[in-house]
Design an enzyme around this catalytic site. Structure first.
Site, PDB file in Angstrom:
ATOM      1  N   HIS A   1     -10.397   1.393   2.271  1.00 60.25           N
ATOM      2  CA  HIS A   1     -10.160   2.442   3.278  1.00 60.25           C
ATOM      3  C   HIS A   1     -11.340   2.360   4.245  1.00 60.25           C
ATOM      4  CE1 HIS A   1      -8.516   6.377   4.728  1.00 60.25           C
ATOM      5  NE2 HIS A   1      -9.692   6.321   5.327  1.00 60.25           N
TER       6      HIS A   1
ATOM      7  N   HIS B   1      -4.356  -0.312   6.268  1.00 63.46           N
ATOM      8  CA  HIS B   1      -3.840   0.527   7.368  1.00 63.46           C
ATOM      9  C   HIS B   1      -4.701   0.468   8.626  1.00 63.46           C
ATOM     10  CE1 HIS B   1      -6.678   3.183   5.381  1.00 63.46           C
ATOM     11  NE2 HIS B   1      -5.840   3.524   4.426  1.00 63.46           N
TER      12      HIS B   1
ATOM     13  N   HIS C   1       0.862  -1.204   0.000  1.00 62.48           N
ATOM     14  CA  HIS C   1       0.000   0.000   0.000  1.00 62.48           C
ATOM     15  C   HIS C   1       0.885   1.236   0.000  1.00 62.48           C
ATOM     16  CE1 HIS C   1      -3.782   2.167   1.622  1.00 62.48           C
ATOM     17  NE2 HIS C   1      -2.882   3.107   1.340  1.00 62.48           N
TER      18      HIS C   1
ATOM     19  N   HIS D   1       1.365   5.451  -1.783  1.00 60.44           N
ATOM     20  CA  HIS D   1       0.953   6.572  -2.645  1.00 60.44           C
ATOM     21  C   HIS D   1       2.215   7.126  -3.302  1.00 60.44           C
ATOM     22  CE1 HIS D   1      -3.101   6.708  -0.847  1.00 60.44           C
ATOM     23  NE2 HIS D   1      -2.454   6.228   0.190  1.00 60.44           N
TER      24      HIS D   1
ATOM     25  N   ASP E   1       1.599   2.763   3.481  1.00 59.89           N
ATOM     26  CA  ASP E   1       0.744   3.947   3.293  1.00 59.89           C
ATOM     27  C   ASP E   1       1.593   5.214   3.231  1.00 59.89           C
ATOM     28  OD1 ASP E   1      -1.609   5.262   2.778  1.00 59.89           O
ATOM     29  OD2 ASP E   1      -2.198   5.449   4.868  1.00 59.89           O
TER      30      ASP E   1
ATOM     31  N   LYS F   1      -9.798  -0.211  -5.302  1.00 59.56           N
ATOM     32  CA  LYS F   1      -9.754   0.468  -4.006  1.00 59.56           C
ATOM     33  C   LYS F   1     -11.090   1.137  -3.704  1.00 59.56           C
ATOM     34  CE  LYS F   1      -7.894   2.276  -0.289  1.00 59.56           C
ATOM     35  NZ  LYS F   1      -6.753   3.175  -0.115  1.00 59.56           N
TER      36      LYS F   1
HETATM   37  O1  DOR Z   1      -3.116   9.852   5.506  1.00 52.48           O
HETATM   38  C1  DOR Z   1      -3.516   9.502   4.419  1.00 52.48           C
HETATM   39  N1  DOR Z   1      -3.008  10.021   3.282  1.00 52.48           N
HETATM   40  N2  DOR Z   1      -4.505   8.607   4.351  1.00 52.48           N
HETATM   41  C2  DOR Z   1      -5.089   8.302   3.201  1.00 52.48           C
HETATM   42  O2  DOR Z   1      -6.011   7.521   3.220  1.00 52.48           O
HETATM   43  C3  DOR Z   1      -4.680   8.956   1.929  1.00 52.48           C
HETATM   44  C4  DOR Z   1      -3.323   9.472   2.014  1.00 52.48           C
HETATM   45  C5  DOR Z   1      -2.992  10.447   0.916  1.00 52.48           C
HETATM   46  O3  DOR Z   1      -3.207  10.110  -0.249  1.00 52.48           O
HETATM   47  O4  DOR Z   1      -2.484  11.529   1.216  1.00 52.48           O
HETATM   48 ZN    ZN Z   2      -3.308   5.090   1.675  1.00 52.03          ZN
END
Ligand code: DOR
Ligand code: ZN
Length: 342
Positions: free
Chosen positions: A134, A172, A13, A15, A245, A97
């Site tokens: 989520h 998470h 997971h 980003h 995450d 997702k």
């Molecule tokens: O803290 C987070 N940041 N939680 C999420 O679910 C998305 C992520 C983000 O893309 O910034």
């Molecule tokens: Zn995330």
């Protein structure tokens, strides 16, 4: 023990963002992990096979060879079961997702009512495609610290009854409720666990003042929950695996009157997790958590090659390319020293 050598791990997971930010952050993930599941919450979100393919190419251009991004698609109220199955069957994405609309960063196009995507979920269940969740309700009446637990009652538990064979990753997890739910569900329900939710409880958000760099969603919970999440992460159970995450935002976007949620932990992720496993006296379960459980759940081969962590200081910078990383200014007791990719 002075070094710890494990099979090359994966991040289930992450980003990676896009554009200039992608070029900065993706190499950190590619340095530590062989593969990573890339979240689709771009603006606009990744909802089509075509946009996922193009995004994958931009990631590979940013990391070079030796790293495999595993793509996901973003579910909206208008999700089309045929398009979602097509991307899965063509190996473009590995999971879909579910963001409840309004739950977090770029979730405005998320799902407003789970019933609207029942046809898609039925199809995913049939073809063995993973639903990545989520798990927070967005009902403003629900206290922010209860949103995960309430999501289990209102959405996730009913979903597992409606689609008993659907493969679900509860992403998470932050609460004892989530840890218990996953532990007590069938083998088709698993969870990812971040380093920040193993290290921080909600006091970290207010330590001596407001701490935007400890803020992510789901938000850290009280100590009892951190302990429960640490327990399952380090237990050796195959239902729990590594998902950082890592969610970078610029310093300015975090240090603001309305700061973004997300913690950039990619640069020292393995060092951060290893610290927790050592504190729990569970280093013997670290490799399985980092390198085996996730791949088995997703039905992928284990990686070849290894990474080695040495018992040596990692000094975490206070800023990396305009982003404040997790553990900024701290010294961790492990350091990744070698990578024998194959
Ligand atoms: O803290 C987070 N940041 N939680 C999420 O679910 C998305 C992520 C983000 O893309 O910034
Ligand atoms: Zn995330």
């Amino acid at each position: 023990m002075q070094t710890l050598t494990i099979r090359r791990p994966d991040d289930w997971h992450v980003h990676l963002r896009d554009g200039a930010m992608l070029k900065v952050v993706a190499p950190y993930t590619a340095r530590q992990f062989a593969r990573a599941i890339v979240m689709p919450n771009l603006d606009p979100p990744v909802t089509s096979v075509k946009t996922a393919q193009a995004y994958r190419e931009r990631i590979v251009a940013a990391t070079g060879d030796g790293f495999t991004p595993l793509m996901t698609c973003y579910l909206t109220d208008a999700a089309n079961p045929d398009e979602i199955a097509r991307g899965f069957e063509q190996n473009v994405w590995i999971a879909a997702k579910l963001y409840p609309a309004g739950a977090t960063t770029n979730s405005a196009s998320g799902v407003t009512d789970i019933r609207l995507i029942h046809p898609t979920l039925a199809r995913m269940e049939r073809i063995g495609m993973v639903l990545s969740v989520h798990g927070e309700v967005t009902d403003p009446e629900v206290d922010v610290f209860d949103r995960e637990a309430v999501f289990i009652d209102r959405v996730l538990a009913p979903l597992t009854r409606e689609f008993p064979a659907l493969k679900i990753v509860f992403e998470h997890i932050t609460t004892q409720d989530a840890a218990d739910f996953v532990r007590d569900s069938g083998p088709n329900v698993a969870a990812t666990i971040t380093p920040q939710h193993l290290h921080l409880n909600r006091n970290a958000l207010f330590a001596g003042g407001l701490r935007p760099h400890a803020y992510c969603l789901p938000v850290a919970k009280r100590e009892q929950h951190r302990i429960a999440v640490r327990q399952v992460a380090t237990s050796g159970s195959a239902k729990f695996f590594l998902g950082t995450d890592s969610a970078p935002h610029s310093r300015e976007a975090k240090e603001s009157s309305c700061g973004c949620a997300g913690i950039f932990n990619a640069p020292f992720a393995l060092e951060s997790y290893a610290t927790v496993f050592e504190e729990e006296g569970a280093l013997e379960h670290f490799e399985a958590f980092a390198s085996e459980h996730g791949a088995r759940f997703y039905g992928l081969p284990l990686n070849e090659g290894t990474v080695t962590l040495a018992r040596a200081a990692s000094q975490v910078p206070t800023e990396i390319d305009g982003i404040v990383p997790f553990h900024a200014g701290e010294t961790l007791g492990w350091r990744m020293v070698a990578d024998e990719g194959v």
